[in-house]
Design an enzyme around this catalytic site. Sequence first.
Site, PDB file in Angstrom:
ATOM      1  N   GLU A 442      -4.419 -21.665 -34.944  1.00  0.00           N
ATOM      2  CA  GLU A 442      -5.817 -21.703 -35.408  1.00  0.00           C
ATOM      3  C   GLU A 442      -6.737 -22.333 -34.357  1.00  0.00           C
ATOM      4  O   GLU A 442      -7.728 -22.980 -34.693  1.00  0.00           O
ATOM      5  CB  GLU A 442      -5.944 -22.457 -36.736  1.00  0.00           C
ATOM      6  CG  GLU A 442      -5.175 -21.847 -37.877  1.00  0.00           C
ATOM      7  CD  GLU A 442      -5.737 -20.514 -38.328  1.00  0.00           C
ATOM      8  OE1 GLU A 442      -6.846 -20.157 -37.891  1.00  0.00           O
ATOM      9  OE2 GLU A 442      -5.056 -19.816 -39.092  1.00  0.00           O
ATOM     10  N   GLY A 443      -6.399 -22.161 -33.094  1.00  0.00           N
ATOM     11  CA  GLY A 443      -7.158 -22.765 -32.004  1.00  0.00           C
ATOM     12  C   GLY A 443      -6.537 -24.088 -31.630  1.00  0.00           C
ATOM     13  O   GLY A 443      -6.533 -25.030 -32.434  1.00  0.00           O
TER      14      GLY A 443
END
Length: 592
Positions: A442-443
Amino acid sequence: MTDYRAAVQDMNFLLHDVFQVSQDWATMPELAEMMDADTARAILDEAAKLTETLIAPNARQADEQGISFKDGEVTTPDGYKEQFAQLAQGGWVGVTANPEFGGMGLPKTLSAQYEEMMCAADISFSLYSGLTAGAIMTLDLHASQELKETYLPRMAAGEWTGTMCLTEPHCGTDLGILRTKAEPQADGSFALTGTKIFITGGEHDLVDNIVHLVLAKLPDAPAGTKGISLFLVPKFLVNEDGSLGERNPVVAGSVEHKMGIHASATCVLNFDGAKGWLVGEPNRGLAAMFTMMNYERLGVGIQGLGAAARSYGTALEYALDRRQGRGAKATQEPQAEADPLIVHGDIRRMLLTMKAFVEGGRAFSTYVGQQLDRAKYAATEQDRADAEALVQLLTPVAKAFMTDTGLEATIAGQQILGGHGYVREWGQEQWVRDCRIAQIYEGTNGIQALDLLGRKVAGSRGELLKPLLREMTEFLQADAGQWSAEYQQLADAVKSLTEVTEAVLAQVPSDENIINSVAVEYLNLVGYVVYGYLWLRIARVAEAQDALGEFASSKVKTAKFYFAKLLPRIHSLRPSIEAGSKELFSHELNEF
């Protein structure tokens, strides 16, 4: 492995005493009739029973067994299919889904507590329903009415699950260079061709259909992120009567063999002219997907929190029971051959660090959840805008700081158990492994830091930070009582954060590397300061709650520990930030 016990008392304390969320709900027409304090308590009690008795007991066996992959199909561990069916039957897959399509419609402040329980019980299992919840939200906000009516009721009921398909073999964070193509078809659908990797829940046997949300480019799309569109691509096509039709040509080519979350299927998906439908406007797919991402990034932060909470419970129980060596003379038990671990100073340091991060993280996830609820449901446009600004600022902090401190806490839990923490029997090594991925997907946390300092703070020339600074400053105007030293410590920290921000912004015009060189330290600085603010809020409420007894006393003492031992970490962060980028870029780094 010790039994999991959800922190229901602490969750209720945060919701109803510290953040007083029921007062918010009463002002929100969409929540006022369905949600109050008693209802929230009942939901948390049921969630605790579910996670403690159904999910947590199978977590270790599921991790040991893992998934299996053959001929494009994934088989999940024994028990998962039955667990998911019970989860769906109770309506838990659609806890935040729109009631119009069969969901519970719970506010985020409440669902965040449920998510923590799920993650503490079994992160791998939680991912199948967690990604589905995010996909439901995205479709509800951006899909056509026809797509909503076809897919959302089945997804909210847990009959079908959802995924998010962003990453490709050659691009992760840099989505502007993705290559998956979507060709328009005569019937209004699109044919998608390309490969996506690291797709959580991309293939499994829990349900009959999987709904993929896929980022792809139309033939005439502009270059970069401005040319990305979002598509719904089901594993099986859906007939007009709602039954499942033919298999869509989207197939799992392989699964990843990972350090952790062994029971979660992480897939390579190959789209070979797969039939899909546009979600939202052409070339606006990334904006639509970020609807999901803000909630998912808080959800990933909660994964770190859940792992840390589970690790803390086991470490505390072990330290109370395990006897090793002698403590200080005042704590010795002469009649026993050794003292329990809990009397040793270093063990207490690790346990209190874990407790401060877990309970501080729980408060932070609740606080961010409250802003998400206000951004969605607040009565006035200005209140919604103010909350949305805080959400934008704090989402990267929630994702990165909660997972960084979550890993620190799980490692401390493993350390407390010594050799028993390194072997599988007690579960500590699993929580370390499972927590580790939360800093990456998610980053990555480095990307979150760049988002915070680059996009949010520097991008707004510091304006987006000011409401948070103002809120903390206004809190400090109240009578400090016995907390005068801590109030002053927090005031100094807020001042330091303000000055550091101004110093960094002043260097931006002359140093193109300043943002990416100091962003991680800056995010940690924000995290420690915000936790300090929340711990003071918790302590002030707790000290006024005489009926809570030892629970309240523990809160006060943990707050004192945080200010004595953890908040001072910021004093090493400031000079590192102020040192800028020179030392990072003066070295060629080409030697082995």
